[in-house]
Design a protein around this motif. Structure first.
Motif, PDB file in Angstrom:
ATOM      1  N   GLU A  20      34.280  40.807  45.511  1.00 20.78           N
ATOM      2  CA  GLU A  20      34.757  42.013  44.830  1.00 20.78           C
ATOM      3  C   GLU A  20      36.051  41.835  43.914  1.00 20.78           C
ATOM      4  N   LEU A  21      36.802  40.924  44.359  1.00 26.66           N
ATOM      5  CA  LEU A  21      37.967  40.595  43.400  1.00 26.66           C
ATOM      6  C   LEU A  21      37.405  39.904  41.950  1.00 26.66           C
ATOM      7  N   ASN A  22      36.537  38.762  42.280  1.00 27.84           N
ATOM      8  CA  ASN A  22      36.265  38.414  41.021  1.00 27.84           C
ATOM      9  C   ASN A  22      35.489  39.065  40.073  1.00 27.84           C
ATOM     10  N   SER A  23      34.549  40.117  40.741  1.00 22.35           N
ATOM     11  CA  SER A  23      34.132  41.034  39.683  1.00 22.35           C
ATOM     12  C   SER A  23      34.820  42.241  39.259  1.00 22.35           C
ATOM     13  N   TYR A  24      35.935  42.481  39.862  1.00 23.10           N
ATOM     14  CA  TYR A  24      36.939  43.330  39.276  1.00 23.10           C
ATOM     15  C   TYR A  24      37.502  42.795  38.093  1.00 23.10           C
ATOM     16  N   ILE A  25      38.032  41.405  38.432  1.00 18.20           N
ATOM     17  CA  ILE A  25      38.734  40.716  37.260  1.00 18.20           C
ATOM     18  C   ILE A  25      37.862  40.538  35.932  1.00 18.20           C
ATOM     19  N   LYS A  26      36.540  40.179  36.087  1.00 13.64           N
ATOM     20  CA  LYS A  26      35.521  40.100  35.142  1.00 13.64           C
ATOM     21  C   LYS A  26      35.297  41.580  34.454  1.00 13.64           C
ATOM     22  N   TYR A  27      35.342  42.739  35.173  1.00 13.64           N
ATOM     23  CA  TYR A  27      35.067  43.978  34.780  1.00 13.64           C
ATOM     24  C   TYR A  27      36.279  44.550  33.858  1.00 13.64           C
ATOM     25  N   THR A  28      37.528  44.211  34.377  1.00 16.33           N
ATOM     26  CA  THR A  28      38.802  44.890  33.824  1.00 16.33           C
ATOM     27  C   THR A  28      39.405  44.065  32.756  1.00 16.33           C
TER      28      THR A  28
END
Length: 358
Positions: A20-28
């Motif tokens: 979830e952390l890495n997905s958030y960073i990639k998305y934002t």
């Protein structure tokens, strides 16, 4: 474990944390990432965290603060703000708070106030922070010895609970966090209280579940009353006296500095005694509470000459109104009552009760 949705964030657990952390960073795609640690988590937790972080080409800076409650101050905030400014943090920067309650409280406050607010994520590494400090959006710092006198209520983007970080904790820090879990049972759920006070029937694999249950309890309360007008006040059970004891011991060089949970454990016993005088809590329940807490927490020596000083500290409790100290008390195990007024005479009786416990 299923993620828990809060008012404006999500709490993720274990296997989902880094996905979830890495997905958030990639998305934002934040303009930069800042990671706040203390001297302990820098050595014990940061290497593992960095190994899981997929930050690509995003500028990433680590900021280290001293560990301990006595460093939860506006001066430390100044240092963090200045460091972020020097490294070019802007309103699209992300602050990740990797640490216990001091780091998540202070880091959240830094994020909420830097450029009038940037996004932040809490990664709690202590039991106390996992079940209490990091969840619910309470951020802030102490004012001298007075706990959490300056701050705001504002949730981060997410809370990431990786219980493997608990392996880095000394035993006293694990015990400290357990006090807040006991509180959750006392104010809302007798069965949960019973589970926690009979842990000899559980094994280590049950730890994740009881942490999860505590987060669910806190989130349910906070979601109904995010700004602490009514129900959320129940989370302060044990804290009116407990915070006063913690502050007094912190200020007094002759006293041993208490961990938060140690002070709150004392506060819960004293406020349970007061509950028998004010709210009709049975003496049987009082005995059960006292014995249940003292299974885990050693008694703290509080001299008679300390009592008035501790009572003075209660005047700064954030639940107070119009100069009147307001307590959260118990009508029964699992049922709390807010906004209770208590005379100093009964408070002194509670200290005497605690002193005489074996």
């Amino acid at each position: 474990m299923q993620s828990i949705k809060t008012k404006s964030a999500v709490v993720h657990f274990n296997s989902k944390v880094y996905i979830e952390l890495n997905s958030y960073i990639k998305y934002t795609n934040p303009s930069s990432i800042f990671i706040l640690v203390d001297t302990n988590t820098h050595d014990l937790c940061l290497p593992k965290f960095m190994a899981q972080l997929e930050n690509g080409d995003i500028q990433t800076e680590v900021m280290e603060m001293p560990e301990g409650e006595d460093h939860k101050t506006i001066d430390i905030c100044m240092g963090v703000w200045e460091a972020m400014s020097q490294y070019g943090a802007d309103r699209q920067s992300l602050l990740i708070n990797l640490g216990g309650g001091v780091v998540t409280d202070l880091g959240g406050f830094v994020a909420c106030t830097y450029m009038r607010g940037i996004n932040y994520i809490n990664v709690p590494t202590s039991l106390l922070a996992m079940v209490d400090a990091s969840v619910g959006g309470k951020t802030g710092v102490d004012l001298g010895p007075l706990k959490n006198q300056v701050g705001v209520i504002s949730e981060g983007e997410m809370v990431l609970i990786d219980t493997s970080y608990l392996d880095t904790l000394p035993q006293n820090q694990m015990v400290s966090g357990f006090a807040e879990m006991l509180k959750h049972g006392l104010i809302t759920d007798k069965n949960y209280w019973h589970t926690l006070t009979h842990l000899e029937n559980l094994d280590i694999s049950d730890l994740d579940q009881i942490i999860y249950d505590s987060v669910v309890i806190k989130n349910t309360i906070v979601s109904e009353d995010p700004t602490e007008k009514e129900l959320r006040k129940t989370l302060n059970f044990g804290h009116t006296i407990g915070h006063a004891i913690e502050s007094y011991f912190l200020e007094n060089d002759e006293k041993r500095t208490l961990l938060h949970g140690e002070a709150i454990a004392v506060g819960m016993i004293l406020e349970s005694f007061i509950s028998t005088k004010i709210c009709g809590l049975s003496t049987v329940a009082l005995s059960e509470i006292s014995e249940g807490i003292l299974k885990t927490f050693a008694k703290v020596e509080i001299d008679k000459k300390d009592h008035e000083h501790i009572i003075d500290f209660m005047k700064h409790d954030k639940k107070n109104s119009h100069g009147i100290v307001k307590f959260v008390l118990l009508e029964a195990i699992g049922k709390a009552k807010i906004n209770c007024e208590v005379s100093n005479e009964i408070i002194l009786e509670a200290f005497e009760y605690y002193k005489n416990l074996s």
